[in-house]
Design a protein around this motif. Structure first.
Motif, short mmCIF file in Angstrom:
data_model
loop_
_atom_site.label_atom_id
_atom_site.label_comp_id
_atom_site.label_asym_id
_atom_site.label_seq_id
_atom_site.Cartn_x
_atom_site.Cartn_y
_atom_site.Cartn_z
N PRO A 137 0.85 -1.20 0.00
CA PRO A 137 0.00 0.00 0.00
C PRO A 137 0.88 1.25 0.00
N GLU A 138 0.43 2.28 -0.69
CA GLU A 138 1.22 3.50 -0.77
C GLU A 138 0.49 4.73 -0.23
N ARG A 139 -0.81 4.79 -0.45
CA ARG A 139 -1.59 5.92 0.04
C ARG A 139 -2.97 5.43 0.46
N ILE A 140 -3.55 6.12 1.42
CA ILE A 140 -4.87 5.73 1.89
C ILE A 140 -5.74 6.98 2.06
N LYS A 141 -7.00 6.83 1.72
CA LYS A 141 -7.97 7.88 1.93
C LYS A 141 -9.17 7.27 2.64
N VAL A 142 -9.54 7.84 3.76
CA VAL A 142 -10.64 7.32 4.55
C VAL A 142 -11.84 8.23 4.39
N ASP A 143 -12.94 7.67 3.89
CA ASP A 143 -14.19 8.40 3.77
C ASP A 143 -15.15 7.91 4.84
N ARG A 144 -16.36 8.41 4.80
CA ARG A 144 -17.34 8.05 5.81
C ARG A 144 -17.67 6.55 5.78
N SER A 148 -10.04 3.88 0.83
CA SER A 148 -9.49 3.56 -0.48
C SER A 148 -7.97 3.55 -0.37
N VAL A 149 -7.37 2.50 -0.89
CA VAL A 149 -5.92 2.33 -0.76
C VAL A 149 -5.30 2.22 -2.15
N VAL A 150 -4.34 3.11 -2.44
CA VAL A 150 -3.59 3.04 -3.69
C VAL A 150 -2.41 2.11 -3.47
N LEU A 151 -2.27 1.10 -4.34
CA LEU A 151 -1.24 0.08 -4.19
C LEU A 151 -0.05 0.35 -5.10
N SER A 152 1.04 -0.36 -4.82
CA SER A 152 2.27 -0.16 -5.58
C SER A 152 2.15 -0.57 -7.04
N ASN A 153 1.14 -1.36 -7.40
CA ASN A 153 0.93 -1.75 -8.79
C ASN A 153 0.03 -0.77 -9.54
N GLY A 154 -0.33 0.35 -8.88
CA GLY A 154 -1.14 1.37 -9.51
C GLY A 154 -2.63 1.21 -9.30
N GLU A 155 -3.07 0.08 -8.79
CA GLU A 155 -4.50 -0.15 -8.59
C GLU A 155 -4.96 0.54 -7.30
N THR A 156 -6.25 0.81 -7.23
CA THR A 156 -6.87 1.34 -6.02
C THR A 156 -7.90 0.34 -5.53
N TRP A 157 -7.71 -0.14 -4.32
CA TRP A 157 -8.63 -1.11 -3.71
C TRP A 157 -9.35 -0.40 -2.57
N SER A 158 -10.60 -0.75 -2.39
CA SER A 158 -11.38 -0.14 -1.32
C SER A 158 -11.91 -1.21 -0.38
N ALA A 159 -12.19 -0.80 0.84
CA ALA A 159 -12.72 -1.73 1.85
C ALA A 159 -13.45 -0.93 2.92
N ARG A 160 -14.32 -1.60 3.62
CA ARG A 160 -15.00 -0.94 4.74
C ARG A 160 -14.11 -0.88 5.98
N LEU A 161 -13.08 -1.72 5.98
CA LEU A 161 -12.17 -1.78 7.13
C LEU A 161 -10.79 -2.18 6.64
N ILE A 162 -9.75 -1.49 7.13
CA ILE A 162 -8.38 -1.90 6.87
C ILE A 162 -7.76 -2.36 8.18
N VAL A 163 -7.06 -3.49 8.14
CA VAL A 163 -6.44 -4.08 9.33
C VAL A 163 -4.93 -4.10 9.14
N GLY A 164 -4.22 -3.49 10.07
CA GLY A 164 -2.76 -3.48 10.04
C GLY A 164 -2.18 -4.66 10.80
N ALA A 165 -1.64 -5.62 10.05
CA ALA A 165 -0.93 -6.76 10.62
C ALA A 165 0.49 -6.77 10.07
N ASP A 166 1.00 -5.56 9.83
CA ASP A 166 2.25 -5.39 9.09
C ASP A 166 3.45 -5.08 9.97
#
Length: 402
Positions: A137-144, A148-166
């Protein structure tokens, strides 16, 4: 399942992230499990991986529940039925035995990579989980309603919850703006695999010295995994000597409890620190494992605390899904934080006290420590309480017998 829109995005596919994802494989939630690294290599055949964990019976219950324990090679699991701890500056000692606790084993020494492989096999068998390596992951934007997370491969993935196990340097923790309370211990831990003259007798051994504890953990091949914690002065000496000299110093530090010691692997070292996130949640995110807390290897509890985080968060989310609540809202995530933060904090405080108590080189304090160890060893109820806590049985009972 949409490849770019998930219910949960998990960053970090190590043992904690893998356990969390595997805990959700029968839940109607879509999960993405991402890791910037490569899949774990095949396990070495001649020697054991130097990164091992002391898996408690409570953690074993979690691994069984997520379908990972049966995937482990039993020939690589080192069960131990006893634990013996003694102080170098006194005659004090304490012994724990599985039979006294009504347990078959006190714990199991297992390679981290072995556990990770088993968890990934379990995850990859699930239809609702997409596991991807080599993407960061490279950038994250949190909306209501989502992040939305911009990944190193250029794609943007979204989720209702992000979990940090990193891990300890968690990108998720930093991206969410969560603070960190960190303290260096001024010590280094040396790890290696050794062959001993006498059998380890399926016992975990630990001796406390003023410079730091040394532990011999029983491996399934008859060898021991060593974790030797040293202050800065001793560590500076050890990094300069050869393998034979290191083995002789290790023998002396361990009081030759198992006779001659031969180092049969490389010797690795790392600096020790204690750290904890100022909060476990924030901005549709939650932290688990080392991303939330790092403890020294004093009692082998780091991995077990991470597994407890993973299972607890998964349980909270399963219940929220059943009640049709928003799994990423603060009200839901706060329940996880309250549940785990107090438990982890009490463990951190206890390990801090032990670190201070056993690192002071004083004959008077050594005598007090010795009396304390002997007192605990004679008080059956107190010893059972401490052992139950380490075994993870309170956690297992709370989670598996609802």
């Amino acid at each position: 399942m949409n490849d770019h829109n998930y219910d949960i995005l998990v960053v970090g596919a190590g043992v904690t992230g893998g356990a969390f994802a595997a805990s959700l494989k029968h839940v109607p939630l879509s999960v993405a499990l991402l890791d910037a690294g490569t899949p774990p290599d095949a396990l070495p055949t001649e020697h054991y991986d130097l990164r091992v964990s002391a898996v408690s019976p409570g953690t074993k219950s979690i691994l069984q529940a997520v379908g990972a324990w049966e995937r482990l090679d039993t020939a690589r699991i080192g069960p131990y039925e006893s634990m013996y701890v003694w102080d170098a500056r006194s005659n004090g000692s304490i012994a724990f035995n599985a039979a006294d606790m009504g347990e078959a084993w006190l714990g199991y020494i297992v390679e981290n990579a072995h556990i990770q492989n088993a968890l990934l096999e379990s995850v990859q068998s699930a239809d609702n989980i997409n596991c991807r390596f080599g993407i960061a992951p490279e950038r994250i934007k949190v909306d209501r309603g989502k992040c939305s997370v911009v990944l190193s491969n250029g794609e943007t993935w979204s989720a209702r919850l992000i979990v940090g196990a990193d891990g300890a340097q968690s990108w998720v923790r930093q991206a969410l703006g969560v603070g960190l309370d960190k303290r260096l211990y001024g010590q280094q831990a040396f790890v290696c695999e050794v062959k001993t003259e006498r059998s380890h007798r399926q016992t975990a051994w630990q001796r406390f010295l003023p410079t730091g504890p040394v532990a011999f953990l029983p491996l399934a091949n008859g060898h021991c995994s060593v974790v030797w914690t040293c202050d800065a002065e001793l560590a500076a000496e050890l990094v300069e000597i050869d393998e034979e000299a290191f083995a002789l110093r290790l023998e002396a530090a361990f009081e030759k409890k198992l006779g001659r010691v031969d180092v049969v692997s490389s010797v690795k070292s790392f600096r020790l620190a204690r750290q904890r996130a100022t909060q476990y949640i924030g901005g549709r995110g939650a932290l688990i494992g080392d991303a939330a807390h790092v403890v020294p290897p004093l009692a082998g509890q780091g991995a077990n605390l991470g597994f407890a985080d993973a299972w607890t968060l998964a349980r909270v989310l399963r219940e929220a899904k059943r009640k049709e609540h928003d799994i990423g809202c603060t009200r839901v995530l706060r329940r996880y934080e309250r549940w785990r933060r107090s438990e982890n904090f009490s463990m951190l405080r206890m390990l801090d006290v032990l670190h201070i108590l056993f690192s002071i080189d004083s004959s008077v304090l050594g005598h007090v420590r010795g009396l304390g160890l002997e007192l605990v060893d004679r008080q059956r109820w107190l010893k059972h309480f401490l052992a139950r806590r380490a075994l993870g049985r309170f956690f297992a009972i709370m989670k598996f017998h609802d």
